[in-house]
Motif scaffolding. Sequence first.
Motif, mmCIF file in Angstrom:
data_model
loop_
_atom_site.group_PDB
_atom_site.id
_atom_site.type_symbol
_atom_site.label_atom_id
_atom_site.label_comp_id
_atom_site.label_asym_id
_atom_site.label_seq_id
_atom_site.Cartn_x
_atom_site.Cartn_y
_atom_site.Cartn_z
ATOM 1 N N LYS A 1 0.862 -1.186 0.000
ATOM 2 C CA LYS A 1 0.000 0.000 0.000
ATOM 3 C C LYS A 1 0.892 1.228 0.000
ATOM 4 C CE LYS A 1 -3.466 2.222 3.001
ATOM 5 N NZ LYS A 1 -4.400 2.625 1.945
ATOM 6 N N ALA A 2 0.395 2.342 -0.516
ATOM 7 C CA ALA A 2 1.182 3.578 -0.560
ATOM 8 C C ALA A 2 1.738 3.892 0.823
ATOM 9 C CB ALA A 2 0.325 4.728 -1.080
ATOM 10 N N GLN A 3 3.048 3.879 0.954
ATOM 11 C CA GLN A 3 3.689 3.977 2.256
ATOM 12 C C GLN A 3 3.501 5.354 2.893
ATOM 13 O OE1 GLN A 3 6.135 0.712 3.147
ATOM 14 N NE2 GLN A 3 4.040 0.564 2.422
ATOM 15 N N TYR A 4 3.454 6.403 2.099
ATOM 16 C CA TYR A 4 3.360 7.756 2.652
ATOM 17 C C TYR A 4 2.029 7.988 3.361
ATOM 18 C CZ TYR A 4 0.187 9.514 -1.038
ATOM 19 O OH TYR A 4 -0.889 9.733 -1.860
ATOM 20 N N GLN A 5 1.013 7.149 3.072
ATOM 21 C CA GLN A 5 -0.280 7.320 3.725
ATOM 22 C C GLN A 5 -0.235 6.949 5.220
ATOM 23 O OE1 GLN A 5 -2.928 5.008 1.225
ATOM 24 N NE2 GLN A 5 -3.183 6.681 -0.239
ATOM 25 N N TYR A 6 0.842 6.295 5.627
ATOM 26 C CA TYR A 6 1.036 5.989 7.050
ATOM 27 C C TYR A 6 1.686 7.158 7.793
ATOM 28 C CZ TYR A 6 -0.051 1.082 6.044
ATOM 29 O OH TYR A 6 -0.683 -0.087 5.676
ATOM 30 N N GLY A 7 1.867 8.280 7.098
ATOM 31 C CA GLY A 7 2.493 9.452 7.696
ATOM 32 C C GLY A 7 3.952 9.543 7.314
ATOM 33 N N TRP A 8 4.400 10.751 6.987
ATOM 34 C CA TRP A 8 5.797 10.985 6.615
ATOM 35 C C TRP A 8 6.178 12.363 7.127
ATOM 36 C CZ3 TRP A 8 7.003 6.450 4.170
ATOM 37 C CH2 TRP A 8 8.348 6.265 3.796
ATOM 38 N N ASP A 9 7.418 12.771 6.909
ATOM 39 C CA ASP A 9 7.795 14.100 7.409
ATOM 40 C C ASP A 9 7.279 15.221 6.510
ATOM 41 O OD1 ASP A 9 9.506 13.755 5.278
ATOM 42 O OD2 ASP A 9 11.360 13.852 6.457
ATOM 43 N N PHE A 10 6.505 14.873 5.491
ATOM 44 C CA PHE A 10 5.830 15.876 4.673
ATOM 45 C C PHE A 10 4.342 15.559 4.518
ATOM 46 C CE2 PHE A 10 7.245 12.529 1.829
ATOM 47 C CZ PHE A 10 6.090 12.260 1.104
ATOM 48 N N ALA A 11 3.864 14.489 5.157
ATOM 49 C CA ALA A 11 2.497 14.026 4.891
ATOM 50 C C ALA A 11 1.801 13.593 6.173
ATOM 51 C CB ALA A 11 2.518 12.852 3.909
ATOM 52 N N PRO A 12 0.484 13.778 6.227
ATOM 53 C CA PRO A 12 -0.293 13.311 7.385
ATOM 54 C C PRO A 12 -0.528 11.808 7.298
ATOM 55 C CG PRO A 12 -1.764 14.225 5.744
ATOM 56 C CD PRO A 12 -0.376 14.418 5.208
ATOM 57 N N ARG A 13 -1.059 11.232 8.373
ATOM 58 C CA ARG A 13 -1.388 9.809 8.393
ATOM 59 C C ARG A 13 -2.889 9.650 8.156
ATOM 60 N NH1 ARG A 13 0.736 4.820 11.114
ATOM 61 N NH2 ARG A 13 -1.050 3.412 11.347
ATOM 62 N N PHE A 14 -3.216 9.101 6.995
ATOM 63 C CA PHE A 14 -4.594 8.747 6.670
ATOM 64 C C PHE A 14 -4.573 7.397 5.958
ATOM 65 C CE2 PHE A 14 -5.153 13.479 6.731
ATOM 66 C CZ PHE A 14 -6.001 13.509 7.840
#
Length: 831
Positions: free
Chosen positions: A171-184
Motif C-alpha cells: 500500500k502507498a507507504q506515505y499514507q502511514y504518515g511521513w515528514d511531509f504528509a499526514p497519516r490517513f
Amino acid sequence: MKKFVFILFLPAFLFSQIKEISLNQNWKFKKAGDTAWLSATVPGTLHTDLLANKKIPDPFAAGKEKELQWIETADWEYETNFVCDKSILQNQNIELEFSGLDTYAKVYVNDSLVLQADNMFRSWNVEVRKHLKAGNNKLHVYFESAVNKGKELAKKLSYTLPEGERVFTRKAQYQYGWDFAPRFVGCGIWKGVRLIGWNNAKLENVLVTQDSMTNEKAFLNFNVEVNCKMQSDYHICISSSDKGNKNKNSEFNTPINPGVNSYELNYRIENPKIWWCNGIRDANLYQFKVELLKGKVIIDAKYINIGIRKLELIQGKDSIGRNFYFELNGKPVFMKGANFIPPDIFLPRVKKEDYKKIVQSAVEANMNMLRVWGGGTYADEEFYNLCDENGILVWQDFMFACAMYPGDSKFVENAGLEVVEQIKRLRNHPCIALWCGNNESEEGWKNWGWQKQFKYTAADSEKIWKDYKNLFQKIIPEVISQYDRFKPYWPSSPQIGWGHKESLQQGDSHYWGIWWGMEPFENYNKKVGRFMSEYGFQGMPSISCINSICPYPIKPTAACLNSIQKHPKGFETINEYLKRDYREPNGFEHFVYVSQLLQARGLEIAVEAHRRAKPYCMGSLYWQLNDCWPGISWSSVDYAGNWKAAHYAAKKVFQNLLISIVEENDSLNIYIVSDLLSDQTALLSLELQDFSGKLLWSNTIRALLAKNGSKKYVSLPKSFMGSNKKEQIVLKAKVNTLISSIEPASKYYFFVSPKNLELQKPEIKMSWLNKNSFEITTNTFAKNIFLDGGEEIFFSDNYFDLPPGETKIIHVKGSKDKPKQIKIMSLFDTY
C-alpha cells in the motif's frame, strides 16, 4: 464404408469486438457491522466518501488528523447493483476487472467469493461468467483494515522490522504518515471497475523494442501477446498515424493456438524524427495502432506512443570513483529536475488537469527529469503520457522506501507480480529512463542504527539482509531482464549514505548534511557527488494555501500551523537557517515570504555547485517538486499549485546557460555552464553597481562557450571592488550568445548575506502594457520583488531582483482580464 465430412459453422458473435461495461456507478458503503448505507464514489477513497456524506470534517483542517485515526482500524464494505443484458452475457468469457483495490479486499458477485486482493498497486482480473445472471446482479467488496492486517503479519515474525505495520502491506507507504504528509490509512476502490466480455481472442500486451536507430532508419520490433480460447486464423496489423510516416503497415496472418501466444512483427521508419528531452530538441512521438482482426472485423486494438531514441546509463571507473550519467542519443545530458510525490494523500482526487499542471511546471522550470519517489505510488498513465510529450525523463522507483521488508514467499511473490505488472504497463513510454529498486532502504540498513535500535541478533540481521538482497538484487533485476532488458536497473537510491565520502564518488547521492545535518548552505559547494538525486530545504506554502486549512489571522506558533508541520524539528531548523542569512521578519506574512527566499537561496547554491562540477556531476534532482496536502514541506510548488520562490529559482538555475559566481581561494571566480550541444560565441558583461544604480566598474569579455561544458572564464581579485562598501554593492553578470533563440543568462552577486545588505526602501512602480503584461521599475535596488495577484494568477517571473534604471516586463497568465489588484513586496519591507 462411407466417409462423412462435418462442417462447423461458428456463430459470428464469437469473433465480435470486445464488450466493456463500466461498473463505477451507484456504489454505497458502510462501516462493517453498521446497517445504514451511505452513497460512495468510485473511483474514490473511504475518507473522501465519509467527507462527502458529512460524517467527518475536512481531514486537512487544522487539528483534525488525530480525530480521524479511528477510521484506519475499522473494516468497511462497498456495494453496488448492476444489470447484465444479452450484449454482455452472450460472450464466452466475462471478466471482472478492478484497476485498483486499496488494499485487503474480498470481492463477492451475487454472494459468491470471486476474488481476494492484497496489493494496492496491482490490478485484479477474474472470470465471473458463471456467477452472473440476466437482469440485476450484486457486487460487494469487503475491506479489512490495512493497519490491523499489517500488525497481524508483524506478530508472525520473531523480530521487528523498521517502520512497523506499513512494510507488510503493499500500500502507498506515505499514507502511514511521513515528514511531509499526514497519516490517513484508508481503503477503497481507488481505480475503476469494469466487466469485460470477449470471446475467442483478445490482445493482452504489446512490447515495442528498438533494434537499431540511425538518422536514416529506425527498426522497431513489436512483440504482441494474444490470449486465445479457440484456435482460428487471425490477422495482426500494426500501423502508424503519423502524417509524415510513409512506411507501409506491418501485417501478420497466422493461426493462433489456445493460450497466451507471442508474435513478433518488425516495423521500419524512414528518416525517423528522434525523441529528445526538454531543453535540447523536440520530444517527437509516433502513435501506433496494433489491431487484432478476424477477417475484416476488428476484435481488439491497442494504441501506443513511441519515441525513437537511445538512452544509456553510463558507469565506469575513473581516477576518483565511478561516473554515473545518462547519455541520450549519443550525447551526455546533465539531468535537471526534482523528485515527484503523489499529488494528493487521497489519490482519486487527482485529475488529468492536475498532472498537466505539475508536468508543465517542470517543463517551464527547464527540467528534463523527474524521479517518481518510492514511498508513494506508481503514477497515473496521464503523468507518463505528459512526460513523453514534453520530453521529461522519468527515474522510476518501485514502491519501497526507508524500511526493510518481509522475505516470506507470499510477500515476495506479491511484490514480484506488482513489479511485473508495472513494468509491462510503463515500459513502452520513452520517458522511462531507469528502474530503481527502492528509496533509501540500503542506506537505512547500513547507517540509521536499526540493528541497535531493534536489538537484532546476528541471525536476525543475516535473515533481514538476505531477504533484502533476494528481493532487490535478485527478484526485481530478474523480472526486468525478462520484461524490459534494455533499461538500466539501480537497486537502491542511494547505495551509500551521505555521511560517507564514497557517496560523493560513485553512484547517486542523497545529500542531507544541509537540513538534517544543520550544515551551512555553503557546504553544497564542497559536497558534490556524481549524480545528486536528493537534497533540499523546507519552504512555507503560500498564505492562500495555508488559509485553506488554518483560520486567519494566524501566528507561526499557532497550534493549527504546527499541525501541518510534520517534521519534528521543522520550524526549529527553518529558524536556525533563517537567523544565519536573514533578519527576523516582522510578522507571519513576512515569515512565509522570507522562508521561501531561504529555501530558494539553498536551492540556488546547490544547483550552481552541481552544474559547475560538470562533467564530474551529471544530475541534480532536488527534493521535492510538489505536495500531497497543504502542509509545510520541501516542495517548490505548493498543494494549491502556487510556485514558491524556489521554483522560480529553479527556472533560472536550470536554464541551458548558467552564470555561477563563487569565492574560491581569495578570488571571485565567474563560471559559465552550457548544456547546449554546440559551441557558442558569447559576450559576458560585468557591471559593479551600488544600490542607487551608480556604475562603479565594468568589463565585457568575448567568450567561446564549449558545448555541454562548464568553465571558469573570469577570476577577479577582491581588490577590484576598490573602497566601496560591500554591503551596498552588487555585481551584475549577463551572457548573450549570437543566436537570438538561445535564452541569455544573468546573475546578481552580493558580497554579503541578505541580512547584512544595506538596502533602501524602494519605490516600485508598475505600468500595464496590455491586459496580459506590465512593466516594473524602481528608484533604488529592490531585492526579491514579490508579486501577489491572488488565486490562479501566475507571473512569468517573481521574487526577482531589480536595479534602478532598468525595466522588467512581466507576463500574466490565469486571468482573462487584468487582476483587480497586485500586491508588491520586497525584502526591505520585512525589516
